[in-house]
Scaffold this motif. Structure first.
Motif, PDB file in Angstrom:
ATOM      1  N   LEU A   1     -11.460 -12.593  10.337  1.00 34.81           N
ATOM      2  CA  LEU A   1     -10.073 -13.070  10.262  1.00 34.81           C
ATOM      3  C   LEU A   1      -9.656 -13.293   8.808  1.00 34.81           C
ATOM      4  CD1 LEU A   1      -7.555 -14.031  11.789  1.00 34.81           C
ATOM      5  CD2 LEU A   1      -8.554 -16.323  11.816  1.00 34.81           C
ATOM      6  N   PHE A   2     -10.553 -13.900   8.017  1.00 38.10           N
ATOM      7  CA  PHE A   2     -10.257 -14.100   6.596  1.00 38.10           C
ATOM      8  C   PHE A   2     -10.079 -12.760   5.897  1.00 38.10           C
ATOM      9  CE2 PHE A   2     -11.903 -14.310   2.235  1.00 38.10           C
ATOM     10  CZ  PHE A   2     -11.003 -15.220   1.681  1.00 38.10           C
ATOM     11  N   GLY A   3     -10.912 -11.785   6.266  1.00 42.97           N
ATOM     12  CA  GLY A   3     -10.804 -10.460   5.667  1.00 42.97           C
ATOM     13  C   GLY A   3      -9.470  -9.794   5.955  1.00 42.97           C
ATOM     14  N   LEU A   4      -8.924 -10.019   7.152  1.00 44.57           N
ATOM     15  CA  LEU A   4      -7.626  -9.439   7.492  1.00 44.57           C
ATOM     16  C   LEU A   4      -6.515 -10.034   6.629  1.00 44.57           C
ATOM     17  CD1 LEU A   4      -7.916  -9.376  11.395  1.00 44.57           C
ATOM     18  CD2 LEU A   4      -8.109  -7.433   9.830  1.00 44.57           C
ATOM     19  N   TYR A   5      -6.566 -11.344   6.395  1.00 44.95           N
ATOM     20  CA  TYR A   5      -5.564 -11.980   5.545  1.00 44.95           C
ATOM     21  C   TYR A   5      -5.705 -11.510   4.098  1.00 44.95           C
ATOM     22  CZ  TYR A   5      -3.651 -15.207   8.980  1.00 44.95           C
ATOM     23  OH  TYR A   5      -2.982 -15.732  10.048  1.00 44.95           O
ATOM     24  N   LEU A   6      -6.952 -11.383   3.637  1.00 43.71           N
ATOM     25  CA  LEU A   6      -7.184 -10.897   2.282  1.00 43.71           C
ATOM     26  C   LEU A   6      -6.711  -9.454   2.138  1.00 43.71           C
ATOM     27  CD1 LEU A   6      -8.382 -11.377  -0.532  1.00 43.71           C
ATOM     28  CD2 LEU A   6     -10.600 -10.618   0.368  1.00 43.71           C
ATOM     29  N   LEU A   7      -6.942  -8.644   3.171  1.00 46.37           N
ATOM     30  CA  LEU A   7      -6.494  -7.254   3.146  1.00 46.37           C
ATOM     31  C   LEU A   7      -4.969  -7.176   3.049  1.00 46.37           C
ATOM     32  CD1 LEU A   7      -7.298  -4.274   3.363  1.00 46.37           C
ATOM     33  CD2 LEU A   7      -7.133  -4.494   5.856  1.00 46.37           C
ATOM     34  N   GLY A   8      -4.275  -8.084   3.744  1.00 43.34           N
ATOM     35  CA  GLY A   8      -2.824  -8.127   3.655  1.00 43.34           C
ATOM     36  C   GLY A   8      -2.342  -8.445   2.252  1.00 43.34           C
ATOM     37  N   LEU A   9      -3.015  -9.395   1.581  1.00 46.73           N
ATOM     38  CA  LEU A   9      -2.653  -9.742   0.210  1.00 46.73           C
ATOM     39  C   LEU A   9      -2.878  -8.568  -0.734  1.00 46.73           C
ATOM     40  CD1 LEU A   9      -1.892 -11.689  -2.078  1.00 46.73           C
ATOM     41  CD2 LEU A   9      -4.279 -12.480  -2.080  1.00 46.73           C
ATOM     42  N   LEU A  10      -4.043  -7.920  -0.608  1.00 46.06           N
ATOM     43  CA  LEU A  10      -4.332  -6.777  -1.463  1.00 46.06           C
ATOM     44  C   LEU A  10      -3.342  -5.643  -1.193  1.00 46.06           C
ATOM     45  CD1 LEU A  10      -8.246  -6.730  -1.242  1.00 46.06           C
ATOM     46  CD2 LEU A  10      -6.814  -7.600  -3.107  1.00 46.06           C
ATOM     47  N   GLY A  11      -2.977  -5.467   0.077  1.00 43.87           N
ATOM     48  CA  GLY A  11      -1.988  -4.451   0.417  1.00 43.87           C
ATOM     49  C   GLY A  11      -0.635  -4.737  -0.199  1.00 43.87           C
ATOM     50  N   ALA A  12      -0.256  -6.024  -0.225  1.00 40.54           N
ATOM     51  CA  ALA A  12       1.031  -6.408  -0.816  1.00 40.54           C
ATOM     52  C   ALA A  12       1.053  -6.123  -2.313  1.00 40.54           C
ATOM     53  CB  ALA A  12       1.314  -7.884  -0.553  1.00 40.54           C
ATOM     54  N   LEU A  13      -0.012  -6.512  -3.012  1.00 39.20           N
ATOM     55  CA  LEU A  13      -0.059  -6.287  -4.458  1.00 39.20           C
ATOM     56  C   LEU A  13      -0.148  -4.794  -4.775  1.00 39.20           C
ATOM     57  CD1 LEU A  13      -2.470  -9.177  -5.540  1.00 39.20           C
ATOM     58  CD2 LEU A  13       0.019  -9.123  -5.667  1.00 39.20           C
ATOM     59  N   GLY A  14      -0.972  -4.065  -4.013  1.00 38.33           N
ATOM     60  CA  GLY A  14      -1.092  -2.634  -4.246  1.00 38.33           C
ATOM     61  C   GLY A  14       0.203  -1.886  -3.961  1.00 38.33           C
ATOM     62  N   SER A  15       0.894  -2.286  -2.893  1.00 41.63           N
ATOM     63  CA  SER A  15       2.167  -1.646  -2.561  1.00 41.63           C
ATOM     64  C   SER A  15       3.220  -1.940  -3.617  1.00 41.63           C
ATOM     65  CB  SER A  15       2.658  -2.131  -1.191  1.00 41.63           C
ATOM     66  OG  SER A  15       1.761  -1.739  -0.170  1.00 41.63           O
ATOM     67  N   ALA A  16       3.208  -3.175  -4.139  1.00 41.59           N
ATOM     68  CA  ALA A  16       4.163  -3.519  -5.196  1.00 41.59           C
ATOM     69  C   ALA A  16       3.950  -2.631  -6.413  1.00 41.59           C
ATOM     70  CB  ALA A  16       4.019  -4.992  -5.567  1.00 41.59           C
ATOM     71  N   TRP A  17       2.689  -2.432  -6.773  1.00 39.52           N
ATOM     72  CA  TRP A  17       2.393  -1.576  -7.931  1.00 39.52           C
ATOM     73  C   TRP A  17       2.840  -0.139  -7.670  1.00 39.52           C
ATOM     74  CZ3 TRP A  17      -1.007   2.638  -8.150  1.00 39.52           C
ATOM     75  CH2 TRP A  17      -1.187   3.167  -9.437  1.00 39.52           C
TER      76      TRP A  17
END
Length: 711
Positions: A466-482
């Motif tokens: 579950l923690f990994g899914l939330y972390l994946l969402g954060l990384l996805g947000a930053l990567g998508s922004a870039w």
């Protein structure tokens, strides 16, 4: 006094207390909208000025212009300031401008005052934050300042309301003037500028040198000038060899040369000028390269706990109240289409709107408290360096954090980002932060495929996933922004300028009004779109082509006549859903979703969960004819485990399918509420549709890769 409506514009530097003064003057007599011709939010309100000699009170319309350090804009919002002040025909052109100045930093604040003064609009200078100036051993002589500036200067405290009456009196006196005051310019045009100024004044029939200079410098920003007029101004600039950058630099230097002696006469220091003691002590911790982040993490923990814990009770009450109201209406009205439309369509849609109110109210209250106290500015400073690497800035932190609770209020908090470019990027990636509505989906799918074991005897494997899914969402947000920053053109320079405010107790009236405005904005604006989509989804799930739904119901009843009534009802609901337009749509999209492991039943759940992510579990329970409590996770879990793949005969919800679904919901667009609020915040359908498209593609491709690798 001027008869009829008096228009007053409120301007000032960011953090000078302008918004607080606006609330103090107008109270609840406020409304929001857009400035004419532009998609920039406008706050306006009204107040009254008592008249002498028994005349009627004057009605004043107050317009809160975007905060700015200068009349030369650095962001899209700031363009509005001069687009209004340079155009007397604009519907919001003011009779009086009230400039709010931070008395603790008077020299910088007076730059904006001198620029507006030179435009020739009657002005009042409101000295705010005098208590902060006193804590810095500064004494400001308002009388001396008024004598030098030749305008009314009023001492106020916007937080307590002190000086508001005097400010209204100053506005009244200006509007009662019969003669036109002699204008004292703080910038005198240079010899090489006079010819250009005279020609511009003659062509455009202007009576002010500085306004003419603004036509030269800012004509591309003025919406009231047609393209041929702008072209002629460009020709004049070329004819006189006018250098805009050189002019701006010389003008700023010249203004400060005049401001400095004025401030030295009016402001006296009684000792070393430094921030208050507690400001220095707290900043040594909150801006520390280590303890600053630790403190921020603790604050986040408190905020999330408050949002999840406090909001759950009123949300449960709203949910139960809505369900009870629907049940009562169902029983009170005759059965039929009207009953179903009213209860399952309209009332259910309303329930889907108002259930967000507690989260929105609590989140915006907490954000307002952090902003009013001065802490949020420190968070933005310490996070700016990290955010900038991905095309964002420090102000993007608040929406991304808030998105873990709910994307709807999170996207609404992006209004604090002054740069339109960085605000748009933040809006586009915020839905990638896993919201609380995804928890039921995560919980049931993780329970199906992840064992309840522990790592190192401490960490639960399901919790780590579950923690990994939330972390994946954060990384996805930053990567998508870039990635998005590479394709979306930046039409304005990237900068992060923030004045560090002093610490102070929140103004609770302002916090309450922020909550009220946020809730009202969501219910009245985004709610309309949510309601429309809710009714459409109800129609799709309630009706089908021909008499297919009735035939399916009769077949189920005939085949299960010996079964308990609860099982028959559940099976009928599943059969009718399969035969509905929504079921037909599930069959229609099955070829598309089959490569990522889904059948038509999961397709219907995907469609239904677009209304709200948490609907997924209930929809799956209905489809699989779960009897009893359809929201019980264990019951649904067992049914999903037992579900067979009709093609292979094996388990339908394999680890490949479950992980594919998990990844899909990490990256997919949250729900229709999110689209509705993005539509409102971007003032159109262009960006919501782009956002929906790129997130859907990202979710599909990611789910496809996971399914193919694990199959």
């Amino acid at each position: 006094m001027k008869q009829g409506n008096i228009k007053v514009a409120l301007v000032g530097n960011p953090n000078a207390g302008k918004s607080t003064l606006f609330n103090a003057l107008t109270g609840m007599r406020q409304k929001t909208g857009n400035f004419p011709g532009v998609t920039v939010e406008k706050k306006s309100g009204t107040f009254r000025i008592a008249s002498a000699n028994g005349h009627d009170d004057s009605h004043v319309t107050l317009v809160d212009l975007p905060g700015t350090y200068s009349i030369y804009p650095k962001s899209r919002d700031e363009v509005v300031v001069m687009d209004i002040l340079a155009n007397p025909k604009h519907p919001d052109f003011p009779d009086v401008v009230v400039i709010v100045a931070d008395a603790s930093n008077l020299q910088r604040n007076l730059l904006l005052f001198t620029e507006i003064n030179d435009l020739g609009i009657p002005s009042v200078l409101a000295l705010n934050m005098l208590d902060v100036a006193e804590s810095m051993n500064l004494t400001v002589n308002a009388v001396q300042l008024a004598m030098q500036l030749h305008v009314p200067v009023v001492r106020i405290n916007a937080r307590t309301g002190e000086g508001i009456k005097s400010l209204k009196e100053a506005v009244k006196q200006i509007t009662e003037r019969t003669e036109k005051p002699v204008l004292q310019y703080f910038y005198e045009p240079k010899e090489n500028e006079i010819g250009l100024i005279n020609e511009v004044r003659e062509i455009h029939q202007l009576d002010n040198d500085y306004v003419a200079l603004q036509y030269v410098c800012q004509h591309d920003n003025f919406s009231f000038l047609e393209q041929p007029v702008r072209a002629k101004l460009d020709a004049l600039i070329e004819k006189y060899g006018f250098d805009e950058n050189n002019f701006l630099a010389n003008e700023t230097v010249a203004r400060y040369e005049k401001i400095k002696p004025i401030v030295s006469k009016a402001v006296k220091s009684e000792g070393a000028i430094e921030p208050p003691y507690w400001t220095r002590k707290l900043d040594s911790i909150l801006l520390h390269r280590v303890w600053g982040y630790v403190t921020f993490a603790i604050v986040l923990l408190i905020v999330f706990q408050a949002i999840f814990a406090w909001a759950s009770y009123p949300m449960d009450m709203i949910d139960a109240g809505t369900a009870a109201a629907i049940e009562w209406v169902k029983g009170a009205l005759p059965e039929g289409v009207l009953n179903d439309l009213l209860t399952d369509g309209i009332m259910a849609g309303i329930g889907g709107i108002i259930i967000f109110i507690p989260q929105i109210a609590i989140l915006f209250a907490l954000v307002a408290i952090l902003e009013e106290s001065g802490y949020m500015a420190r968070v933005m400073v310490i996070m700016d360096k990290l955010m900038r690497r991905f095309g964002l800035n420090g102000r993007s932190v608040v929406p991304l954090i808030s998105g873990v609770a709910c994307a709807v209020p999170a996207i609404m908090t992006t209004r604090s980002i002054s740069s339109r470019y960085e605000r748009l990027l933040t809006i586009l990636v915020t839905p990638l932060m896993s919201c609380s509505a995804r928890l039921p989906i995560y919980a049931i799918l993780i329970a199906v495929v992840v064992p309840e074991t522990k790592v190192l005897g401490i960490f639960n494997v399901q919790g780590l996933v579950l923690f990994g899914l939330y972390l994946l969402g954060l990384l996805g947000a930053l990567g998508s922004a870039w990635l998005l920053s590479l394709f979306i053109p930046r039409k304005e320079p990237s900068y992060f300028m923030l004045e560090m405010p002093s610490y102070k107790l929140p103004r609770w009236g302002h916090v309450g009004y922020t909550m009220y405005e946020s809730v009202k904005s969501f219910v009245l604006e985004a709610g309309k779109v949510i309601m429309a989509i809710s009714i459409i989804l109800w129609v799709l799930a309630s009706y089908g082509p021909g008499d297919n739904m009735n035939v399916a119901e009769q077949q189920v009843v005939a085949s299960m006549n010996a079964a308990p009534q609860a099982q028959i009802d559940a099976a009928v609901a599943s059969a009718r859903l399969e035969s509905s337009y929504a079921g037909q749509f599930g069959r229609f999209i099955e070829p598309v979703i089959k490569p990522i492991g889904y059948d038509w039943k999961i397709g219907i759940a995907l469609l239904a969960s677009f209304a709200a992510r948490e609907v997924f579990v209930g929809t799956m329970a209905t489809i699989y004819s779960i009897s009893g409590d359809t929201e019980d996770v264990l019951t649904v879990k067992q049914r999903l485990i037992q579900e067979k793949n009709p093609e292979t005969g094996g388990q339908m919800f394999t680890p490949a399918v479950c992980y594919s679904l998990l990844i899909f919901y990490v990256f997919a667009m949250m729900c229709m509420s999110t689209i509705a609020v993005v539509y409102r915040e971007t003032h159109g359908w262009k960006w919501p549709m782009i956002q929906l498209a790129y997130l859907t593609v990202l979710a599909y491709v990611s789910a496809f890769v996971v399914y193919q690798v694990l199959s």
